[in-house]
Design a protein around this motif. Structure first.
Motif, PDB file in Angstrom:
ATOM      1  N   UNK B  13       0.831  -1.196   0.000  1.00  0.00           N
ATOM      2  CA  UNK B  13       0.000   0.000   0.000  1.00  0.00           C
ATOM      3  C   UNK B  13       0.868   1.249   0.000  1.00  0.00           C
ATOM      4  N   UNK B  14       0.247   2.368  -0.232  1.00  0.00           N
ATOM      5  CA  UNK B  14       0.958   3.641  -0.268  1.00  0.00           C
ATOM      6  C   UNK B  14       0.969   4.289   1.112  1.00  0.00           C
ATOM      7  N   UNK B  15       1.971   5.087   1.336  1.00  0.00           N
ATOM      8  CA  UNK B  15       2.042   5.900   2.565  1.00  0.00           C
ATOM      9  C   UNK B  15       0.776   6.729   2.713  1.00  0.00           C
ATOM     10  N   UNK B  16       0.302   6.833   3.930  1.00  0.00           N
ATOM     11  CA  UNK B  16      -0.861   7.660   4.210  1.00  0.00           C
ATOM     12  C   UNK B  16      -2.181   6.923   4.165  1.00  0.00           C
ATOM     13  N   UNK B  17      -2.166   5.714   3.570  1.00  0.00           N
ATOM     14  CA  UNK B  17      -3.399   4.928   3.507  1.00  0.00           C
ATOM     15  C   UNK B  17      -3.736   4.320   4.865  1.00  0.00           C
ATOM     16  N   UNK B  18      -4.991   3.866   4.977  1.00  0.00           N
ATOM     17  CA  UNK B  18      -5.453   3.133   6.152  1.00  0.00           C
ATOM     18  C   UNK B  18      -5.720   1.686   5.727  1.00  0.00           C
ATOM     19  N   UNK B  60       3.012   1.716  21.384  1.00  0.00           N
ATOM     20  CA  UNK B  60       2.786   1.627  19.952  1.00  0.00           C
ATOM     21  C   UNK B  60       2.105   2.927  19.522  1.00  0.00           C
ATOM     22  N   UNK B  61       2.461   3.486  18.352  1.00  0.00           N
ATOM     23  CA  UNK B  61       1.769   4.712  17.910  1.00  0.00           C
ATOM     24  C   UNK B  61       0.261   4.526  17.914  1.00  0.00           C
ATOM     25  N   UNK B  62      -0.461   5.571  18.260  1.00  0.00           N
ATOM     26  CA  UNK B  62      -1.915   5.430  18.332  1.00  0.00           C
ATOM     27  C   UNK B  62      -2.559   5.334  16.962  1.00  0.00           C
ATOM     28  N   UNK B  63      -1.739   5.316  15.922  1.00  0.00           N
ATOM     29  CA  UNK B  63      -2.270   5.001  14.575  1.00  0.00           C
ATOM     30  C   UNK B  63      -2.670   3.534  14.491  1.00  0.00           C
ATOM     31  N   UNK B  64      -2.171   2.733  15.435  1.00  0.00           N
ATOM     32  CA  UNK B  64      -2.505   1.311  15.472  1.00  0.00           C
ATOM     33  C   UNK B  64      -3.649   1.113  16.461  1.00  0.00           C
ATOM     34  N   UNK B  65      -4.719   0.517  16.003  1.00  0.00           N
ATOM     35  CA  UNK B  65      -5.846   0.288  16.908  1.00  0.00           C
ATOM     36  C   UNK B  65      -6.348  -1.136  16.746  1.00  0.00           C
ATOM     37  N   UNK B  66      -6.221  -1.925  17.803  1.00  0.00           N
ATOM     38  CA  UNK B  66      -6.743  -3.294  17.769  1.00  0.00           C
ATOM     39  C   UNK B  66      -8.229  -3.281  18.106  1.00  0.00           C
ATOM     40  N   UNK B  67      -8.888  -4.370  17.659  1.00  0.00           N
ATOM     41  CA  UNK B  67     -10.299  -4.510  18.013  1.00  0.00           C
ATOM     42  C   UNK B  67     -10.623  -5.989  18.071  1.00  0.00           C
ATOM     43  N   UNK B  80      -3.031   6.066   8.519  1.00  0.00           N
ATOM     44  CA  UNK B  80      -1.929   6.918   8.029  1.00  0.00           C
ATOM     45  C   UNK B  80      -0.607   6.148   7.980  1.00  0.00           C
ATOM     46  N   UNK B  81      -0.594   5.089   7.209  1.00  0.00           N
ATOM     47  CA  UNK B  81       0.572   4.221   7.153  1.00  0.00           C
ATOM     48  C   UNK B  81       1.848   4.966   6.806  1.00  0.00           C
ATOM     49  N   UNK B  82       2.929   4.564   7.474  1.00  0.00           N
ATOM     50  CA  UNK B  82       4.253   5.150   7.254  1.00  0.00           C
ATOM     51  C   UNK B  82       5.213   4.073   6.753  1.00  0.00           C
ATOM     52  N   UNK B  83       6.314   4.528   6.159  1.00  0.00           N
ATOM     53  CA  UNK B  83       7.297   3.588   5.628  1.00  0.00           C
ATOM     54  C   UNK B  83       7.780   2.618   6.707  1.00  0.00           C
ATOM     55  N   UNK B 110       2.432  -9.871   5.598  1.00  0.00           N
ATOM     56  CA  UNK B 110       3.611  -9.104   5.182  1.00  0.00           C
ATOM     57  C   UNK B 110       3.146  -7.779   4.606  1.00  0.00           C
ATOM     58  N   UNK B 111       3.427  -6.701   5.347  1.00  0.00           N
ATOM     59  CA  UNK B 111       2.985  -5.358   4.971  1.00  0.00           C
ATOM     60  C   UNK B 111       4.150  -4.586   4.390  1.00  0.00           C
ATOM     61  N   UNK B 112       3.942  -4.043   3.217  1.00  0.00           N
ATOM     62  CA  UNK B 112       4.952  -3.205   2.576  1.00  0.00           C
ATOM     63  C   UNK B 112       4.317  -1.857   2.276  1.00  0.00           C
ATOM     64  N   UNK B 113       4.890  -0.813   2.849  1.00  0.00           N
ATOM     65  CA  UNK B 113       4.389   0.540   2.628  1.00  0.00           C
ATOM     66  C   UNK B 113       5.347   1.259   1.685  1.00  0.00           C
ATOM     67  N   UNK B 114       4.797   1.733   0.593  1.00  0.00           N
ATOM     68  CA  UNK B 114       5.634   2.378  -0.440  1.00  0.00           C
ATOM     69  C   UNK B 114       5.536   3.895  -0.373  1.00  0.00           C
TER      70      UNK B 114
END
Lengths: 112, 114
Positions: B13-18, B60-67, B80-83, B110-114
């Motif tokens: 995925x691209x940077x900034x995506x959710x 962990x950054x609060x951009x990560x939210x488990x449920x 807001x995914x980051x590299x 396997x997550x790859x942020x571009x």
């Protein structure tokens, strides 16, 4: 000091030999100790766990725990090429929950 | 098959995506976990739920939210995914939150942020 320390390796042993993997931990109150095997590109797979001082054997694997010296080891007898993987040591520190702290793993290579 | 399963297996995925990752276990376990394994293969816990209750919440950054909608499912949403979020994310489960119980891992995402 890292909480759980392992030599990254690679540790190379010939087929049929005994492989000895070591792990030290910093928190003296740690309660439970686990060995996981992780093949490249795969998930960690539980091999053994040990809670009490001494040895615990399961097939070709023996886990050894020495709480006084704060180390835990894994011996693999009659090593096979299929044993080639990264071995992760995990420690449950004191306290609630079931948090495991992992070492960075030791890469084992069993050579023909 | 009794197991811990995760979807998707790969995520580019691209940077900034959710994005979200889903985990399910049919082992009847009470406790589930999210781990992150970085490029140096260091495996670090992020979160743990016991029967839908959050019991471990590491730094962990609060951009990560488990449920956890129920004890068999644990999802991870990342805003807001980051590299630096590029890694392998493993879900795991164990029979209970107390005692000396072992954790069983899913196949990883396997997550790859571009």
């Amino acid at each position: 000091q890292k909480e759980v320390e392992q030599n990254s390796g690679p540790l190379s042993v010939p087929e049929g030999a005994i492989a000895s993997l070591n792990c030290t931990y910093s928190d003296r109150g740690s309660q439970s100790f686990f060995w996981y095997r992780q093949y490249s590109g795969k998930s960690p797979e539980l091999i053994m766990f040990i809670y009490s001082n001494g040895d615990k054997e399961d097939g070709r694997f023996t886990a050894q725990l020495n709480k006084a010296s704060q180390y835990v080891s894994l011996l693999i007898r009659d090593s096979q090429p299929s044993d080639s993987a990264t071995y992760l040591c995990a420690v449950k520190p004191p306290g609630g929950g079931n948090k495991l702290t992992f070492g960075t793993g030791t890469q084992l290579k069993v050579e023909l | 098959d009794t197991a811990v399963s995760q979807t998707p297996k790969y995520l580019v995925t691209q940077m900034g995506n959710d994005k979200s990752i889903k985990c399910e276990q049919n082992l009847g376990h009470d406790t589930m976990y999210w781990y992150k394994q970085d490029s140096k293969k260091f495996l670090k816990i992020m979160f743990s739920y016991n029967n839908k209750e959050l019991i471990i919440n590491e730094t962990v950054p609060n951009r990560f939210s488990p449920k956890s909608p129920d004890k068999a499912h644990l999802n991870l949403h990342i805003n807001s995914l980051e590299l630096g979020d590029s890694a392998v994310y493993f879900c795991a489960s164990s029979p209970g939150k107390r005692g000396t119980v072992a954790q069983y891992f899913g196949p990883g995402t396997r997550l790859l942020v571009l």
